[in-house]
Design a protein around this motif. Structure first.
Motif, short mmCIF file in Angstrom:
data_model
loop_
_atom_site.label_atom_id
_atom_site.label_comp_id
_atom_site.label_asym_id
_atom_site.label_seq_id
_atom_site.Cartn_x
_atom_site.Cartn_y
_atom_site.Cartn_z
N PRO A 42 0.85 -1.19 0.00
CA PRO A 42 0.00 0.00 0.00
C PRO A 42 0.89 1.25 0.00
N ASP A 43 0.46 2.26 -0.70
CA ASP A 43 1.25 3.48 -0.81
C ASP A 43 0.35 4.68 -0.55
N PRO A 44 0.79 5.60 0.31
CA PRO A 44 -0.05 6.77 0.57
C PRO A 44 -0.19 7.68 -0.64
N ILE A 45 0.67 7.49 -1.63
CA ILE A 45 0.59 8.28 -2.87
C ILE A 45 0.03 7.37 -3.96
N PRO A 46 -1.26 7.49 -4.28
CA PRO A 46 -1.90 6.58 -5.24
C PRO A 46 -1.18 6.53 -6.59
N GLU A 47 -0.61 7.62 -7.03
CA GLU A 47 0.07 7.66 -8.32
C GLU A 47 1.28 6.72 -8.33
N ARG A 48 1.97 6.60 -7.20
CA ARG A 48 3.14 5.73 -7.13
C ARG A 48 2.73 4.26 -7.27
N LEU A 49 1.64 3.88 -6.60
CA LEU A 49 1.13 2.51 -6.74
C LEU A 49 0.70 2.26 -8.18
N MET A 50 0.07 3.24 -8.81
CA MET A 50 -0.36 3.09 -10.19
C MET A 50 0.85 2.93 -11.12
N GLU A 51 1.92 3.67 -10.90
CA GLU A 51 3.14 3.55 -11.71
C GLU A 51 3.73 2.15 -11.57
N THR A 52 3.79 1.65 -10.33
CA THR A 52 4.31 0.31 -10.08
C THR A 52 3.46 -0.73 -10.81
N THR A 53 2.15 -0.63 -10.64
CA THR A 53 1.23 -1.56 -11.29
C THR A 53 1.37 -1.50 -12.80
N PRO A 113 13.18 -10.45 -17.88
CA PRO A 113 12.71 -9.06 -17.94
C PRO A 113 11.66 -8.74 -16.86
N LEU A 114 10.74 -9.65 -16.60
CA LEU A 114 9.76 -9.44 -15.55
C LEU A 114 10.44 -9.42 -14.18
N LEU A 115 11.39 -10.31 -13.97
CA LEU A 115 12.09 -10.36 -12.70
C LEU A 115 12.87 -9.07 -12.45
N LYS A 116 13.43 -8.48 -13.50
CA LYS A 116 14.13 -7.20 -13.34
C LYS A 116 13.17 -6.12 -12.86
N VAL A 117 11.99 -6.06 -13.47
CA VAL A 117 11.00 -5.05 -13.08
C VAL A 117 10.54 -5.27 -11.64
N THR A 118 10.22 -6.52 -11.30
CA THR A 118 9.74 -6.78 -9.93
C THR A 118 10.86 -6.58 -8.92
N HIS A 119 12.09 -6.93 -9.27
CA HIS A 119 13.22 -6.72 -8.36
C HIS A 119 13.41 -5.23 -8.06
N ARG A 120 13.26 -4.40 -9.09
CA ARG A 120 13.37 -2.95 -8.88
C ARG A 120 12.31 -2.49 -7.88
N GLU A 121 11.09 -2.99 -8.01
CA GLU A 121 10.02 -2.59 -7.10
C GLU A 121 10.28 -3.10 -5.68
N VAL A 122 10.85 -4.31 -5.56
CA VAL A 122 11.19 -4.84 -4.25
C VAL A 122 12.29 -3.98 -3.62
N THR A 123 13.30 -3.63 -4.40
CA THR A 123 14.39 -2.80 -3.91
C THR A 123 13.90 -1.45 -3.41
N MET A 124 12.91 -0.90 -4.09
CA MET A 124 12.34 0.39 -3.69
C MET A 124 11.29 0.23 -2.59
N ARG A 125 11.10 -1.01 -2.13
CA ARG A 125 10.13 -1.34 -1.07
C ARG A 125 8.69 -1.05 -1.48
N HIS A 126 8.43 -1.22 -2.77
CA HIS A 126 7.06 -1.07 -3.28
C HIS A 126 6.37 -2.41 -3.44
N ALA A 127 7.14 -3.51 -3.34
CA ALA A 127 6.56 -4.83 -3.59
C ALA A 127 7.34 -5.92 -2.86
N LEU A 128 6.70 -7.06 -2.72
CA LEU A 128 7.33 -8.30 -2.25
C LEU A 128 7.05 -9.35 -3.31
#
Length: 162
Positions: free
Chosen positions: A89-100, A134-149
């Motif tokens: 969950p992200d308090p900034i909805p735009e950031r969650l939308m960018e990740t998604t 390629p998908l793992l690179k994208v998800t790893h970036r989001e994990v590193t930024m603490r946007h995803a697990l």
């Protein structure tokens, strides 16, 4: 009464049977996952959805059901894998939308199948021989930024409560 996790848009085309998988063996007492199945004969069924929370099962795996209609045994593997992504969950909805959006774009680009459980939980089917890098690179970036697990669903073998 158990909480049921459902697949609102299962990816399998030939599905006409529903069964539950008890999630207690995976630390989720009181929960079941409703799985779409396709009968394949000899009292076996093929999984026609991408499991969100049941470990050790993937699209196309063959299972058997107990007398009470629960998935109780894995009898054949399809060699598909499930990558699970939980978006924080992200308090900034735009950031969650960018990740998604970035994850959805990579799934589309790779031609992979996926299912969503709410706006935060994603299950991606990775067929045998598919280059998921390629998908793992994208998800790893989001994990590193603490946007995803993330996790692979086959990190724990399938188990049914006995």
């Amino acid at each position: 009464m158990k909480v049921c996790i459902v697949h609102e848009e299962p990816v399998g085309q030939d599905r006409n049977h529903l069964a539950h998988a008890d999630l207690a063996p995976f630390g989720l007492d009181g929960y079941v996952e409703q799985l779409w199945l396709k009968p394949i004969g000899d009292e076996a069924f093929s999984v026609s959805c991408i499991p969100f929370r049941t470990y050790g099962l993937a699209l196309g795996d063959q299972v058997r059901l107990s007398i009470n209609g629960e998935v109780c045994e894995l009898v054949g593997r399809s060699l598909h894998r499930v990558l699970r992504v939980f978006l924080m969950p992200d308090p900034i909805p735009e950031r969650l939308m960018e990740t998604t959006d970035s994850i959805r774009a990579e799934i589309r680009s790779a031609g992979l199948l996926s299912e969503w459980s709410s706006d935060h939980h994603l299950a991606v089917d990775v067929p045998p021989g598919m280059n998921a890098w390629p998908l793992l690179k994208v998800t790893h970036r989001e994990v590193t930024m603490r946007h995803a697990l993330t996790e692979w669903a086959d990190m724990v073998p399938f188990s049914a409560r006995q």
